[in-house]
Write an enzyme that holds these catalytic residues in place. Structure first.
Site, PDB file in Angstrom:
ATOM      1  N   GLY A  30       0.827  -1.214   0.000  1.00 37.66           N
ATOM      2  CA  GLY A  30       0.000   0.000   0.000  1.00 37.66           C
ATOM      3  C   GLY A  30       0.852   1.250   0.000  1.00 37.66           C
ATOM      4  O   GLY A  30       2.071   1.199   0.133  1.00 37.66           O
ATOM      5  N   GLY A  60       2.685   3.702   1.391  1.00 40.48           N
ATOM      6  CA  GLY A  60       3.272   3.938   2.707  1.00 40.48           C
ATOM      7  C   GLY A  60       3.826   5.338   2.864  1.00 40.48           C
ATOM      8  O   GLY A  60       4.082   5.803   3.963  1.00 40.48           O
ATOM      9  N   ARG A  61       4.053   5.976   1.731  1.00 38.08           N
ATOM     10  CA  ARG A  61       4.550   7.349   1.808  1.00 38.08           C
ATOM     11  C   ARG A  61       4.015   8.189   0.661  1.00 38.08           C
ATOM     12  O   ARG A  61       4.675   9.097   0.168  1.00 38.08           O
ATOM     13  CB  ARG A  61       6.060   7.365   1.807  1.00 38.08           C
ATOM     14  CG  ARG A  61       6.662   6.672   0.607  1.00 38.08           C
ATOM     15  CD  ARG A  61       8.047   7.165   0.407  1.00 38.08           C
ATOM     16  NE  ARG A  61       8.786   6.307  -0.487  1.00 38.08           N
ATOM     17  CZ  ARG A  61      10.028   6.563  -0.848  1.00 38.08           C
ATOM     18  NH1 ARG A  61      10.644   7.612  -0.374  1.00 38.08           N
ATOM     19  NH2 ARG A  61      10.650   5.768  -1.671  1.00 38.08           N
ATOM     20  N   LYS A 113       4.192  12.177  -3.132  1.00 46.61           N
ATOM     21  CA  LYS A 113       5.059  11.107  -2.619  1.00 46.61           C
ATOM     22  C   LYS A 113       6.027  11.717  -1.609  1.00 46.61           C
ATOM     23  O   LYS A 113       6.786  12.631  -1.952  1.00 46.61           O
ATOM     24  CB  LYS A 113       5.817  10.502  -3.801  1.00 46.61           C
ATOM     25  CG  LYS A 113       6.579   9.249  -3.493  1.00 46.61           C
ATOM     26  CD  LYS A 113       7.053   8.630  -4.802  1.00 46.61           C
ATOM     27  CE  LYS A 113       8.120   7.582  -4.561  1.00 46.61           C
ATOM     28  NZ  LYS A 113       8.664   7.080  -5.822  1.00 46.61           N
ATOM     29  N   ARG A 133       3.529  13.386  -8.332  1.00 46.92           N
ATOM     30  CA  ARG A 133       3.582  12.459  -9.461  1.00 46.92           C
ATOM     31  C   ARG A 133       2.244  12.478 -10.192  1.00 46.92           C
ATOM     32  O   ARG A 133       1.191  12.490  -9.555  1.00 46.92           O
ATOM     33  CB  ARG A 133       3.883  11.060  -8.925  1.00 46.92           C
ATOM     34  CG  ARG A 133       3.955   9.997  -9.982  1.00 46.92           C
ATOM     35  CD  ARG A 133       4.783   8.821  -9.528  1.00 46.92           C
ATOM     36  NE  ARG A 133       4.127   8.052  -8.477  1.00 46.92           N
ATOM     37  CZ  ARG A 133       4.724   7.012  -7.878  1.00 46.92           C
ATOM     38  NH1 ARG A 133       5.952   6.655  -8.197  1.00 46.92           N
ATOM     39  NH2 ARG A 133       4.085   6.344  -6.937  1.00 46.92           N
ATOM     40  N   ARG A 166      -2.191  -1.065  -9.776  1.00 44.48           N
ATOM     41  CA  ARG A 166      -1.081  -1.969 -10.085  1.00 44.48           C
ATOM     42  C   ARG A 166      -1.558  -3.418 -10.127  1.00 44.48           C
ATOM     43  O   ARG A 166      -2.637  -3.718  -9.600  1.00 44.48           O
ATOM     44  CB  ARG A 166      -0.024  -1.869  -8.961  1.00 44.48           C
ATOM     45  CG  ARG A 166       0.354  -0.458  -8.618  1.00 44.48           C
ATOM     46  CD  ARG A 166       0.517  -0.273  -7.090  1.00 44.48           C
ATOM     47  NE  ARG A 166       0.603   1.155  -6.742  1.00 44.48           N
ATOM     48  CZ  ARG A 166       1.718   1.835  -6.626  1.00 44.48           C
ATOM     49  NH1 ARG A 166       2.861   1.229  -6.746  1.00 44.48           N
ATOM     50  NH2 ARG A 166       1.707   3.132  -6.377  1.00 44.48           N
ATOM     51  N   ASP A 220       3.972  -4.904  -7.481  1.00 46.95           N
ATOM     52  CA  ASP A 220       3.411  -3.639  -6.981  1.00 46.95           C
ATOM     53  C   ASP A 220       3.949  -2.454  -7.776  1.00 46.95           C
ATOM     54  O   ASP A 220       3.465  -1.331  -7.597  1.00 46.95           O
ATOM     55  CB  ASP A 220       3.700  -3.459  -5.486  1.00 46.95           C
ATOM     56  CG  ASP A 220       5.164  -3.658  -5.153  1.00 46.95           C
ATOM     57  OD1 ASP A 220       5.685  -4.749  -5.435  1.00 46.95           O
ATOM     58  OD2 ASP A 220       5.787  -2.725  -4.626  1.00 46.95           O
ATOM     59  N   ASN A 221       4.931  -2.693  -8.629  1.00 44.04           N
ATOM     60  CA  ASN A 221       5.473  -1.622  -9.459  1.00 44.04           C
ATOM     61  C   ASN A 221       5.123  -1.824 -10.930  1.00 44.04           C
ATOM     62  O   ASN A 221       5.816  -1.323 -11.809  1.00 44.04           O
ATOM     63  CB  ASN A 221       7.000  -1.538  -9.284  1.00 44.04           C
ATOM     64  CG  ASN A 221       7.374  -1.108  -7.874  1.00 44.04           C
ATOM     65  OD1 ASN A 221       6.638  -0.368  -7.233  1.00 44.04           O
ATOM     66  ND2 ASN A 221       8.510  -1.580  -7.388  1.00 44.04           N
ATOM     67  N   ASP A 247       7.752   3.845 -10.589  1.00 41.06           N
ATOM     68  CA  ASP A 247       8.752   3.566  -9.561  1.00 41.06           C
ATOM     69  C   ASP A 247      10.175   3.696 -10.099  1.00 41.06           C
ATOM     70  O   ASP A 247      10.736   2.766 -10.671  1.00 41.06           O
ATOM     71  CB  ASP A 247       8.569   2.201  -8.897  1.00 41.06           C
ATOM     72  CG  ASP A 247       9.287   2.185  -7.545  1.00 41.06           C
ATOM     73  OD1 ASP A 247      10.397   2.732  -7.452  1.00 41.06           O
ATOM     74  OD2 ASP A 247       8.727   1.632  -6.578  1.00 41.06           O
TER      75      ASP A 247
END
Ligand code: AMP
Ligand code: MG
Length: 483
Positions: A89, A91-92, A112, A175, A182, A251-252, A261
């Protein structure tokens, strides 16, 4: 009038996909400072660059969130270096909302590095200035190279210090992406056997990214096949330009087919399929030459996540999954050959082309030829009439190539080649040089580098050093994930 209303953000993800995200109330920063603004991207999106320059720092760091916006962190899972992690998820990162540009295209605006979220685990929710600038430069370079990618709208300094490989100023990157959905987003709900949310996510994604495929009674299959083709086209483009993504975890991998990413990525210099830059990729799983196979592996994970929705009978579902992998294989092969032919100025397809391409690549590998500049040297050599390299193994290949070009006017071949073979890529030593200066408070080298890589095909007077590989003294290059 609130700030976000001025941006006119929408939030279809938050409104349609209840339960697929966590609402976020960002803490923000007391003294945010706008360092870089992508004025041309702002204009493309229909956002006012002057207004952003004046008021954007608070907004683009999560320090000012007007009433009516619904910042969220998206839930996702993912296979990281082959191992399934059911709980990743944002996270930042937080999704501020969606911009619809003047042409009607919808984009996520994501911050981000704006702070911790329920998905932060042990992380601090922050981003370091150098990593934000790195993503900005490389993603904008990719865009200029014609590769589908997330883009960078702004970098805002937070005024904090974050601890990484070295202490660095904190920053927030804005971004812009077609979406941030994803393969890992699908995997999150599949792993929880939450078929209802999985179905809603599939329908939403198909509608958003592949509206011409929505006329179907099998959305899962339509999405899988569309993503297979999109990823095939994308990874072929990476191969054409020598891009090593470095962290192709599921996830990317976006369902839109955009590169996402930019943590440990880098461009290959000396041609070698085994090229790896990321310090944690010790077995070369994500090496340059492995990327096409990893693309297939990742799609197989997507197929697994959707398997129960592909067909009622498991054999039928497996056939559909295999078919999607074949679509990927055909697409990446065709796209790769087409692009490689264009790099060599071969307009139409002929027998013997695959061998001609492979022989050049073999020579480049044996001679550690710089991947990017070799193709520019080839086009120069056409009008010079002399081979690009004065080596026996090369001269033989050069003759075959010239024979193959036949009587096509060489000046026009050279021109066509220069339109697809970049002169400038973000060279690793140039990126590091710019980031080092930025950490010392000097953004001028970053701005120059951005100018150079934003016009990758056009010779820029006085900027020859940006076209040359790193000096030997730079040594082997290693990138980091912990950014
Ligand atoms: P990445 O390696 O960037 O693909 O990130 C993998 C996961 O780690 C994602 O869930 C990120 O949101 C999370 N992550 C990475 N860095 C941080 C950080 N500094 N704080 C919180 N989460 C992070
Ligand atoms: Mg990531």
């Amino acid at each position: 009038m609130t700030i976000e209303n001025t941006l006119g953000l929408e939030n279809t993800y938050a409104s349609n996909l209840d339960g697929l995200f966590a609402p976020i109330d960002p803490a923000g920063f007391p003294h945010p400072e706008l360092l870089l603004l992508n004025r041309s991207l702002a204009t493309e999106l229909g956002l006012a660059p002057d207004w952003l320059e004046a008021y954007g720092a608070a907004l683009l760091s999560g320090s000012d969130v007007a009433d009516g916006t619904r910042p969220i962190a998206q839930a996702y899972a993912g296979h990281q270096f082959g191992q399934f992690n059911p709980q990743l998820g944002d996270g930042r990162a937080l999704l501020l909302g969606e911009v619809v540009d003047p042409r009607g295209r919808r984009f996520d605006l994501q911050l981000k590095g704006a702070g911790r979220t329920p998905f932060s685990r042990q992380g601090d929710g922050r981003a370091a200035l150098d990593s934000a600038l790195r993503e900005y430069v490389v993603s904008e370079a990719m865009h200029a190279l014609g590769v589908p990618t997330t883009r960078a709208l702004a970098v805002v300094a937070t005024g904090e210090t974050v601890m990484r490989q070295r202490a660095a100023p904190g920053a927030v990157l804005t971004r812009v992406a077609a979406s941030h959905i994803r393969i890992g987003t699908l995997e999150y709900f599949a792993a929880r056997r939450d078929t209802d949310k999985l179905r809603r996510l599939i329908d939403y994604t198909l509608q958003r990214h592949y509206p011409d495929r929505t006329d179907t009674d099998n959305s899962a299959r339509a999405l899988l096949e569309a993503v297979a083709a999109a990823q095939g086209r994308l990874i072929a483009r990476w191969m054409h330009i020598g891009f090593v993504h470095g962290v192709m975890n599921t996830d990317n991998v976006t369902l839109s087919g955009e590169t996402i990413d930019y943590g440990p990525c880098a461009f290959m210099e000396a041609f070698d399929p085994n090229t790896v830059f990321s310090g944690i990729d010790q077995h070369g799983r994500y090496a340059y030459g492995n990327q096409p196979d990893i693309g297939a592996w990742n799609l197989a994970r997507m197929a697994e996540a959707l398997i129960e929705l592909l067909a009622e009978e498991s054999e039928a579902a497996i056939e559909i999954a295999k078919g999607a992998l074949e679509i990927y294989g055909r697409t990446i092969n065709a796209a790769w050959f087409e692009g490689m032919r264009a790099k060599l100025g071969l307009a139409e397809e002929r027998e013997g082309d695959p061998e001609l391409i492979q022989e050049l690549l073999d020579w480049m590998k044996d001679n550690q030829a710089d991947y990017t500049s070799t193709f520019r040297k080839l086009s120069v050599s056409l009008t010079d009439a002399a081979p690009a390299f004065d080596a026996p193994g090369f001269v033989a290949w050069d003759q075959k190539w010239r024979d193959r070009l036949g009587d096509t006017p060489l000046a026009s071949v050279a021109q066509a080649m220069d339109a697809v073979n970049p002169l400038y890529i973000p060279r690793n030593h140039k990126v590091e040089e710019a980031l080092d200066a930025a950490l010392q408070g000097d953004l001028a080298p970053t701005r120059t580098l951005l100018e150079v890589v934003s016009q990758p095909f056009v010779a820029q007077p006085g900027r020859d050093t940006f076209a040359a590989p790193a000096p030997d003294a730079f040594g082997p290059y290693q990138t980091h994930c912990n950014t």
